[in-house]
Design an enzyme around this catalytic site. Structure first.
Site, PDB file in Angstrom:
ATOM      1  N   HIS A   1      41.698  49.814  44.434  1.00 41.14           N
ATOM      2  CA  HIS A   1      40.362  49.398  44.855  1.00 41.14           C
ATOM      3  C   HIS A   1      39.384  50.569  44.790  1.00 41.14           C
ATOM      4  O   HIS A   1      38.179  50.370  44.601  1.00 41.14           O
ATOM      5  CB  HIS A   1      40.387  48.868  46.301  1.00 41.14           C
ATOM      6  CG  HIS A   1      41.058  47.534  46.442  1.00 41.14           C
ATOM      7  ND1 HIS A   1      42.417  47.393  46.505  1.00 41.14           N
ATOM      8  CD2 HIS A   1      40.538  46.289  46.544  1.00 41.14           C
ATOM      9  CE1 HIS A   1      42.719  46.108  46.648  1.00 41.14           C
ATOM     10  NE2 HIS A   1      41.591  45.418  46.673  1.00 41.14           N
TER      11      HIS A   1
ATOM     12  N   ASP B   1      43.951  41.015  38.750  1.00 41.59           N
ATOM     13  CA  ASP B   1      43.426  41.421  40.048  1.00 41.59           C
ATOM     14  C   ASP B   1      41.907  41.461  39.895  1.00 41.59           C
ATOM     15  O   ASP B   1      41.377  41.408  38.776  1.00 41.59           O
ATOM     16  CB  ASP B   1      44.002  42.784  40.455  1.00 41.59           C
ATOM     17  CG  ASP B   1      44.105  42.945  41.963  1.00 41.59           C
ATOM     18  OD1 ASP B   1      43.421  42.196  42.685  1.00 41.59           O
ATOM     19  OD2 ASP B   1      44.858  43.823  42.424  1.00 41.59           O
TER      20      ASP B   1
END
Length: 389
Positions: A247, A318
């Site tokens: 992230h 993702d």
């Protein structure tokens, strides 16, 4: 005399000796008795040959055939549900589905959420995938709020330590029933990652057991979800291991392919064997397969998943908004590269930018319509399996 001549002509015809029949003679019957033909012609059949049966197209193929290019591109996007304008976006981008987050359940009730999801479905010509991350433990989007459950679902790690697979199975059963009752048809779970370092990003979300026991856990969860008609997504292929959080930056896995196949890949192989619906690919660089591209954007990683591991379901990215991707490729280009790599469904916070980028790439031939249609067909067949079509 005529009978004798007819019989003689028939015999000569069989032996290939008749070359000409007198034009002024009576008509000659040249039909060979069935019994004789059966003896002399092994291919003879008294029944007329029938054409080979063809498999009729399924509902997904029929739907694909009537969809516009814009609708087909839209089906590739599993968008993050916006705070405002969700219905407008469904109609504008023809989205394949939405991922709901905590803000979509905070201050809501089961009835209000059900009504909202029903409104989303009514706005879409093609039924939507409605997904959440309800892993248990640190990642709960729904059960975090008392309006939906008296306490959040426990993590698989805590459940296993307290009661083994039996307790995991009963928890998953309740979870499936809760999500289905709200109109949610996909849970972005189970977590298949094998993490052993307490400081690793995925440690608390992983089962905390060996690859083999984690594989047993994955098969248990997949079985419960299938029994309840809830879509499941194995994540995060090929496995986070003890790597850092994508992230906020780039993560690299330097294990050999032999080490991966003996460890991180074992739970995914177990899930494939259990006929899992979908697999989410991570943004980690896997040096043993492709050191140059993150797994999400790597054709080599997708080829390994398809060809070596034999997975034929839906491959999901993702979220492409994560910094491991956006810092290098940008929003629009990452979406195009994700389709070219072999993903069928893009988790997309930035779909308003990514949708037109992919649409343009199809129009100019960078993404072939054949590749697009293969991906869309997998998404539609998943929807068909979930009872949405």
């Amino acid at each position: 005399m005529k009978r004798i001549f007819c019989a003689l002509a028939a015999v000569l015809l069989l032996t290939g000796c008749v070359s000409q029949i007198p034009q002024n003679s009576d008509p000659i019957v040249t039909t060979v008795p069935e019994e004789t033909r059966k003896e002399t012609d092994p291919t003879f059949s008294t029944q007329e040959s029938e054409p080979e049966p063809t498999q009729p197209p399924d509902a997904a193929e029929l739907l694909l055939g009537e969809m516009s290019l814009e609708e087909r591109v839209g089906q590739l996007f599993l968008g993050r549900c916006p705070e405002i304008g969700a219905v407008t976006d469904i109609e504008t981008y023809h989205l394949g589905g939405f991922v709901l987050f905590q803000r979509d359940f905070k201050s809501e009730t089961p009835q209000s959420v059900s009504e909202t999801i029903a409104r989303y479905q009514s706005a879409s010509r093609i039924p939507l995938l409605i997904a959440v991350d309800e892993e248990g433990g640190t990642v709960n989007r729904v059960s975090k709020f008392p309006a939906f459950r008296s306490e959040p679902f426990s993590s698989p790690r805590n459940l296993y330590n307290a009661g083994g697979m039996a307790l995991i199975e009963s928890s998953e059963q309740e979870k499936c029933q809760l999500l289905r009752s709200l109109g949610i048809n996909v849970n972005l779970a189970p977590v298949c990652d094998v993490a052993t370092d307490p400081d690793a990003f995925m440690y608390r979300r992983s089962l905390g057991q060996s690859p083999e026991i984690t594989g047993e856990f994955v098969q248990t969860v997949v079985g419960v979800m299938k029994h309840n008609g809830l879509g499941g997504v194995l994540k995060h292929f090929p496995g986070y291991g003890n790597n850092t959080d994508t992230h906020v930056g780039i993560a690299v896995d330097s294990k050999s392919l032999e080490e991966l196949e003996a460890g991180d890949l074992v739970p995914f192989a177990a899930g494939i064997q259990a006929d899992c619906d979908a697999i989410m690919v991570s943004h980690i660089y896997i040096n043993a397969i492709d050191p140059d591209l993150p797994a999400t954007l790597s054709p080599a990683v997708h080829a390994y998943l398809r060809e070596t591991m034999g997975f034929d379901g839906v491959i999901v990215t993702d979220d492409l908004a994560m910094e491991a991707i956006t810092d290098v490729y940008g929003a629009g280009e990452s979406a195009v590269l994700a389709v070219l790599a072999g993903n069928d469904l893009l988790c997309a916070t930035d779909y308003a930018v990514q949708y037109p980028a992919v649409l343009e790439a199809v129009k100019d031939g960078r993404i072939s319509e054949e590749l697009l249609n293969r991906a869309v067909l997998r998404v539609l067949r998943w929807k068909l399996e979930l009872g949405l079509l």
